[in-house]
Design an enzyme around this catalytic site. Structure first.
Site, PDB file in Angstrom:
ATOM      1  N   ASP A  97       3.671   9.438  -0.801  1.00 43.15           N
ATOM      2  CA  ASP A  97       2.485   8.712  -0.344  1.00 43.15           C
ATOM      3  C   ASP A  97       2.180   7.604  -1.341  1.00 43.15           C
ATOM      4  O   ASP A  97       2.302   7.820  -2.551  1.00 43.15           O
ATOM      5  CB  ASP A  97       1.281   9.671  -0.265  1.00 43.15           C
ATOM      6  N   HIS A 115       0.816  -1.216   0.000  1.00 44.21           N
ATOM      7  CA  HIS A 115       0.000   0.000   0.000  1.00 44.21           C
ATOM      8  C   HIS A 115       0.846   1.261   0.000  1.00 44.21           C
ATOM      9  O   HIS A 115       0.352   2.327  -0.319  1.00 44.21           O
ATOM     10  CB  HIS A 115      -0.939  -0.001   1.212  1.00 44.21           C
TER      11      HIS A 115
HETATM   12  P1  ADP Z   1      -3.000   7.070   5.269  1.00 46.08           P
HETATM   13  O1  ADP Z   1      -3.541   5.719   4.956  1.00 46.08           O
HETATM   14  O2  ADP Z   1      -1.499   7.192   5.134  1.00 46.08           O
HETATM   15  O3  ADP Z   1      -3.465   7.591   6.579  1.00 46.08           O
HETATM   16  P2  ADP Z   1      -4.793   7.964   3.150  1.00 46.08           P
HETATM   17  O4  ADP Z   1      -5.039   9.351   2.656  1.00 46.08           O
HETATM   18  O5  ADP Z   1      -4.575   6.981   2.077  1.00 46.08           O
HETATM   19  O6  ADP Z   1      -3.575   8.049   4.176  1.00 46.08           O
HETATM   20  O7  ADP Z   1      -6.059   7.443   3.989  1.00 46.08           O
HETATM   21  C1  ADP Z   1      -6.485   8.157   5.052  1.00 46.08           C
HETATM   22  C2  ADP Z   1      -7.910   7.777   5.425  1.00 46.08           C
HETATM   23  O8  ADP Z   1      -8.095   8.155   6.775  1.00 46.08           O
HETATM   24  C3  ADP Z   1      -8.954   8.533   4.630  1.00 46.08           C
HETATM   25  O9  ADP Z   1     -10.092   7.716   4.471  1.00 46.08           O
HETATM   26  C4  ADP Z   1      -9.268   9.741   5.495  1.00 46.08           C
HETATM   27  O10 ADP Z   1     -10.599  10.217   5.385  1.00 46.08           O
HETATM   28  C5  ADP Z   1      -9.026   9.217   6.886  1.00 46.08           C
HETATM   29  N1  ADP Z   1      -8.399  10.252   7.723  1.00 46.08           N
HETATM   30  C6  ADP Z   1      -7.236  10.861   7.486  1.00 46.08           C
HETATM   31  N2  ADP Z   1      -6.965  11.765   8.436  1.00 46.08           N
HETATM   32  C7  ADP Z   1      -7.977  11.724   9.298  1.00 46.08           C
HETATM   33  C8  ADP Z   1      -8.285  12.439  10.488  1.00 46.08           C
HETATM   34  N3  ADP Z   1      -7.476  13.395  10.915  1.00 46.08           N
HETATM   35  N4  ADP Z   1      -9.422  12.130  11.124  1.00 46.08           N
HETATM   36  C9  ADP Z   1     -10.237  11.184  10.636  1.00 46.08           C
HETATM   37  N5  ADP Z   1     -10.019  10.502   9.506  1.00 46.08           N
HETATM   38  C10 ADP Z   1      -8.900  10.759   8.841  1.00 46.08           C
END
Ligand code: ADP
Length: 485
Positions: free
Chosen positions: A390, A182
């Site tokens: 990312d 991922h």
């Molecule tokens: P990562 O998996 O590295 O955290 P991604 O952008 O691929 O990054 O996925 C993040 C997921 O988590 C998304 O579905 C997003 O809506 C959720 N998310 C990210 N930051 C927050 C936060 N601060 N609070 C709640 N949900 C979050």
């Protein structure tokens, strides 16, 4: 990725138009999803983020989801606990306290995560951590073994489990095994920094199919395989390794775009969205939503916002930047340092530009409900997604899906997010250049409606095309390919 796996949609109607015959066959076989964290069947959609945002479509009735329960015990369990809900069996083991610290905080998040995000300077390698990592991968394999049936398709996920397939092979498992990475993959010169680089690559290459988010990642893996395993991949990315054919594929992850749009429409009516609206008045909202992680480029993003206010003073008092940065991995030192750094920069910007009735930067570190986030995206005139590196970045896709089609906001996206390969109609920036990002925010804030609409239309079509369901179906097609019944 955030390791809390979400069990969002377990039994969606299966789209025959989009699934190939191989996909159908794969659905008829049992899929075993293996990931570090397994969602609890009872925490549907409750917690932030995670790898399994896109995995729910593989967890169809009849399948099994295997991994860590999220609980820590005296010793790592040798036998899985099973719970069935909506036809899906959840099989979980607990991790021993020492294993958790060394495997998870130590090797996975202290060595692999920084390295695969191109931050070799942050890598903390220790042999005991690596040994614990190997031991936990072995424990996963041993606990899964008695649950396997001959036709099962095993689909292992992410950097915590790079060597699990090799352990399963050691135990005599001959099932088709797939692995999906991922997070990004690095070129050989960077992977070489990691002492057990060759062993880890051999671990991944015990699979039949190895999947990546982008072509860049897939090619980097093939370059590493050539350099460290002395193999010769063909033009399709296939190579022979230890009497087995390995195939490297690109199957980008996505979201359930239509459901997310519906969520954003509903979210607009909630108390959270109304409160945010009232606090903003007529001001334009610039929004960042991330885990608090050094790969997300948050200090650089804060600097870019500071440059916007300095270089384009017409936005003073007319704009508000909200950064939601949910705390994560607080036990790892580099995350604590990052938090202090952000506190300082946020203070500097607000100290410099605030007025008695206007605060330019709002920054919060507690998790926010998914519904609230969907509503905030919809209100945001600019979605700021500027990671330094990312794998994909699902926030970029969610932001696009959440917009009003008649009056959409603009996505400012780092070229180093996997999503930038697909979402080319966003304003693509280099997150290391604060002035370039500031200019892009200015362009987004002043972009005419027609251009916003046409960019958004193209972006939305892409987000609706490369969905979570398609990701699962494409990968399982590859995994099922070549199997004779
Ligand atoms: P990562 O998996 O590295 O955290 P991604 O952008 O691929 O990054 O996925 C993040 C997921 O988590 C998304 O579905 C997003 O809506 C959720 N998310 C990210 N930051 C927050 C936060 N601060 N609070 C709640 N949900 C979050």
């Amino acid at each position: 990725m955030n390791e809390v796996l979400k069990n969002k949609v377990l039994s969606r109607s299966f789209s025959v138009e989009r699934a190939s015959m191989a996909g159908l066959q794969a659905k008829m076989k049992r899929t075993i999803i293996v990931s570090n964290r397994v969602p609890s069947p009872h925490e549907k959609g409750a917690t932030a983020g995670g790898l399994a945002v896109g995995l729910a479509d593989a967890a169809t009735p009849g399948s099994m989801w295997f991994g860590w329960s999220g609980k820590r015990a005296l010793e790592t369990s040798t036998k899985a606990e099973m719970v069935t809900a909506d036809g899906v069996t959840y099989a979980t083991i607990d991790l021993g306290e020492r294993d958790y610290t060394r495997f998870y905080n130590g090797f996975a998040n202290g060595a692999l995560w920084p390295l695969f995000h191109f931050r070799s300077g942050l890598l903390m390698f220790s042999r005991p951590d690596y040994e614990a990592y190997r031991a936990v991968n072995r424990a996963f394999a041993k606990a899964l073994l008695p649950l396997l049936q001959p036709d099962d398709l095993i689909w292992i996920h992410d950097y915590q489990l790079l060597t699990m397939a090799a352990e399963l092979r050691e135990l005599g498992v001959v099932n088709r095994i797939g692995f999906f990475m991922h997070i990004p993959f690095v070129p050989p010169a960077l992977l070489a920094v990691l002492p057990p680089a060759a062993e880890l690559l051999a671990g991944m290459s015990a699979c039949d199919v190895v999947g990546f988010q982008t072509e860049r990642d897939r090619l980097a893996y093939l370059d590493c395989a050539k350099a460290f395993l002395n193999v010769n991949p063909d033009r399709e990315g296939r190579f022979a390794f230890r009497e087995r054919q390995v195939q490297a594929v690109t199957t980008p992850i996505g979201i359930d775009a239509d459901r997310f749009t519906e969520l954003a429409e509903r979210a607009e009516l909630t108390g959270d969205a109304k409160r945010l609206n009232e606090s903003l008045g007529e001001r334009a909202l610039v929004l960042g939503v991330d885990r608090l992680d050094y790969s997300k480029g948050l200090p650089q993003r804060f600097d870019a916002f500071g440059r916007l206010l300095y270089c384009f003073p017409q936005h003073l008092r007319k704009v508000a930047f909200l950064q939601i940065a949910a705390r994560s991995r607080q036990e790892v030192g580099s995350y604590q340092t990052l938090r202090r750094e952000l506190d300082r920069r946020a203070g500097d910007i607000n100290g410099e530009f605030s007025d008695f009735d206007w605060v330019p930067l709002r920054y919060m570190t507690h998790p926010v409900k998914r519904t609230a986030i969907a509503g905030f995206y919809r209100r945001a005139r600019v979605g700021l997604v500027t990671p330094l590196r990312d794998g994909m970045n699902l926030v970029a896709k969610e932001y696009v899906a959440a917009q009003y089609e008649a009056n959409p906001g603009v996505l400012v996206l780092s070229r180093f997010a996997g999503a930038a390969d697909e979402l080319t109609e966003a304003l693509i920036v280099n997150p290391f250049d604060a002035d370039e990002v500031a200019e892009a925010i200015h362009t987004a804030l002043t972009m005419p409606l027609q251009e916003r609409q046409s960019r958004h239309k193209s972006l939305l079509a892409k987000v609706r095309h490369t969905t979570a369901r398609r990701f699962c179906s494409d990968f399982l097609d590859h995994l099922n390919g070549g199997v004779q019944h």
